[in-house]
Design an enzyme around this catalytic site. Sequence first.
Site, PDB file in Angstrom:
ATOM      1  CG  MET A  30      11.663  -1.312  -5.520  1.00 41.57           C
ATOM      2  SD  MET A  30      11.116   0.044  -6.196  1.00 41.57           S
ATOM      3  CE  MET A  30       9.521  -0.283  -6.827  1.00 41.57           C
ATOM      4  CG  HIS A  34       5.407 -10.948  -4.817  1.00 39.61           C
ATOM      5  ND1 HIS A  34       5.996 -11.560  -5.738  1.00 39.61           N
ATOM      6  CD2 HIS A  34       5.240  -9.635  -5.270  1.00 39.61           C
ATOM      7  CE1 HIS A  34       6.455 -10.862  -6.568  1.00 39.61           C
ATOM      8  NE2 HIS A  34       6.168  -9.562  -6.329  1.00 39.61           N
ATOM      9  N   GLY A  36       7.138 -14.578  -6.041  1.00 40.11           N
ATOM     10  CA  GLY A  36       7.946 -14.158  -7.423  1.00 40.11           C
ATOM     11  C   GLY A  36       9.353 -13.695  -6.995  1.00 40.11           C
ATOM     12  CG  HIS A  37       9.977  -9.988  -4.528  1.00 43.46           C
ATOM     13  ND1 HIS A  37       8.684  -9.594  -4.300  1.00 43.46           N
ATOM     14  CD2 HIS A  37      10.388  -9.073  -5.250  1.00 43.46           C
ATOM     15  CE1 HIS A  37       8.527  -8.516  -4.698  1.00 43.46           C
ATOM     16  NE2 HIS A  37       9.582  -8.212  -5.278  1.00 43.46           N
ATOM     17  CD  GLN A  61      12.597   2.054  -9.235  1.00 50.33           C
ATOM     18  OE1 GLN A  61      14.057   1.669  -8.819  1.00 50.33           O
ATOM     19  NE2 GLN A  61      12.123   0.975  -9.640  1.00 50.33           N
ATOM     20  N   GLY A 147      13.568 -10.341 -12.570  1.00 51.33           N
ATOM     21  CA  GLY A 147      12.298 -11.124 -13.094  1.00 51.33           C
ATOM     22  C   GLY A 147      11.895 -10.836 -14.345  1.00 51.33           C
ATOM     23  CG  ASP A 150       9.355  -5.622 -13.480  1.00 52.26           C
ATOM     24  OD1 ASP A 150       8.356  -4.484 -13.439  1.00 52.26           O
ATOM     25  OD2 ASP A 150       9.369  -6.474 -12.560  1.00 52.26           O
ATOM     26  CB  SER A 185       2.553  -7.181  -9.064  1.00 54.68           C
ATOM     27  OG  SER A 185       2.964  -5.797  -8.774  1.00 54.68           O
ATOM     28  CB  SER A 186       4.908  -5.100  -4.360  1.00 51.25           C
ATOM     29  OG  SER A 186       6.102  -5.789  -4.326  1.00 51.25           O
TER      30      SER A 186
HETATM   31  P1  AMP Z   1      10.295  -5.122  -7.299  1.00 49.71           P
HETATM   32  O1  AMP Z   1      10.251  -5.470  -5.878  1.00 49.71           O
HETATM   33  O2  AMP Z   1       8.925  -4.904  -7.739  1.00 49.71           O
HETATM   34  O3  AMP Z   1      11.138  -4.097  -7.792  1.00 49.71           O
HETATM   35  O4  AMP Z   1      10.845  -6.479  -8.072  1.00 49.71           O
HETATM   36  C1  AMP Z   1      12.111  -6.959  -7.761  1.00 49.71           C
HETATM   37  C2  AMP Z   1      12.529  -8.008  -8.757  1.00 49.71           C
HETATM   38  O5  AMP Z   1      11.266  -9.280  -8.540  1.00 49.71           O
HETATM   39  C3  AMP Z   1      12.463  -7.578 -10.078  1.00 49.71           C
HETATM   40  O6  AMP Z   1      13.357  -8.275 -10.701  1.00 49.71           O
HETATM   41  C4  AMP Z   1      11.071  -7.980 -10.688  1.00 49.71           C
HETATM   42  O7  AMP Z   1      11.229  -8.238 -12.042  1.00 49.71           O
HETATM   43  C5  AMP Z   1      10.869  -9.384  -9.971  1.00 49.71           C
HETATM   44  N1  AMP Z   1       9.690  -9.809  -9.938  1.00 49.71           N
HETATM   45  C6  AMP Z   1       8.294  -9.036  -9.318  1.00 49.71           C
HETATM   46  N2  AMP Z   1       7.514  -9.916  -9.735  1.00 49.71           N
HETATM   47  C7  AMP Z   1       7.770 -11.068 -10.008  1.00 49.71           C
HETATM   48  C8  AMP Z   1       7.116 -12.205 -10.556  1.00 49.71           C
HETATM   49  N3  AMP Z   1       5.771 -12.290 -10.482  1.00 49.71           N
HETATM   50  N4  AMP Z   1       7.571 -13.206 -10.833  1.00 49.71           N
HETATM   51  C9  AMP Z   1       8.982 -13.276 -10.930  1.00 49.71           C
HETATM   52  N5  AMP Z   1       9.963 -12.088 -10.871  1.00 49.71           N
HETATM   53  C10 AMP Z   1       8.877 -11.064 -10.304  1.00 49.71           C
END
Ligand code: AMP
Length: 303
Positions: A30, A34, A36-37, A61, A147, A150, A185-186
Amino acid sequence: MKTITGIAKMQEFSRQLHAGGLTVGFVPTMGYLHDGHLELVRRARTECDTVVVSIFVNPTQFNNREDFEKYPRDLAADRAVLEHAGVDVLFLPEASEVYAPGAATHVHVAALGEHLCGPTRPGHFDGVATIVAALFNMVMPDVAVFGEKDWQQLQIVRRMVKDLHLPVKVVGVPTLRESDGLAMSSRNARLGENERRLAPVIHRALSLAVDAYRSGEKRSSTLLALARAAIEESPAFRIDYLELIDGEALTPVETANDGSVVAVAAFLGGVRLIDNVSLARPRALDASSGADIRMRREDAHHA
Ligand code: AMP
């Protein structure tokens, strides 16, 4: 890096890659990216020839309009970060095309969606499962990377892929954390200075439960009491749930084992943070992991 917005164009591009014998790795996000992504991007790169990252803040969602509107967005920086990371395709579907007038089909993964975040976020996982299934049909990936941050979402996606026989391999990546343990986390961008200082308490609390488990304590009630006390030491937190669950079924367990996961959601200020840890010895991420493809948000604006 190529940017694609149209769904038919994305499908066409993916078909061409496959026709040329190339595999497609997909990282749905989304945005407001960061490290993590980027860890997911790196993993997709090791698995596949081509890496596609989507950015789509999926309205269905969010069960709360304000949360959707306040979700951080920064496409210019995201684009620079992805370019720097060597991503091949940035896919930016438009909500008006994703959800055509009259759209009426949902993917509902029963049971798994009813635990943990389910009760607090009605409709959330239907929104997630539906958009993930739709994105898979748009990108047609061989491998999709998610990730473990989640955890519930990852289990739901795995279940859906299995049940619907979707031809996609789902890969989970361990949670990337800040140096003080806070899961990246975003949403962290929405924490005030004081809240940001307090936020690592969540991971410390989960770690207390893990340490106690490794020292021989198996009773869920005791492990959870330890974690709960650590979080509730600060009145700034409001715990939504704190549970010891079976890592796959997501149902609460009374006696912990290596397949158990401690999962938490807590409000800090107006921000809802989630985190989880597995009781099994974690697959630690190398501290230098991803350093080669990372770019700071501040720098991204000048790129
Ligand atoms: P999001 O943009 O928050 O929907 O996350 C996109 C993907 O990045 C999802 O599969 C999340 O689980 C993963 N994700 C978010 N934060 C982290 C993190 N700190 N470490 C690893 N994966 C992450």
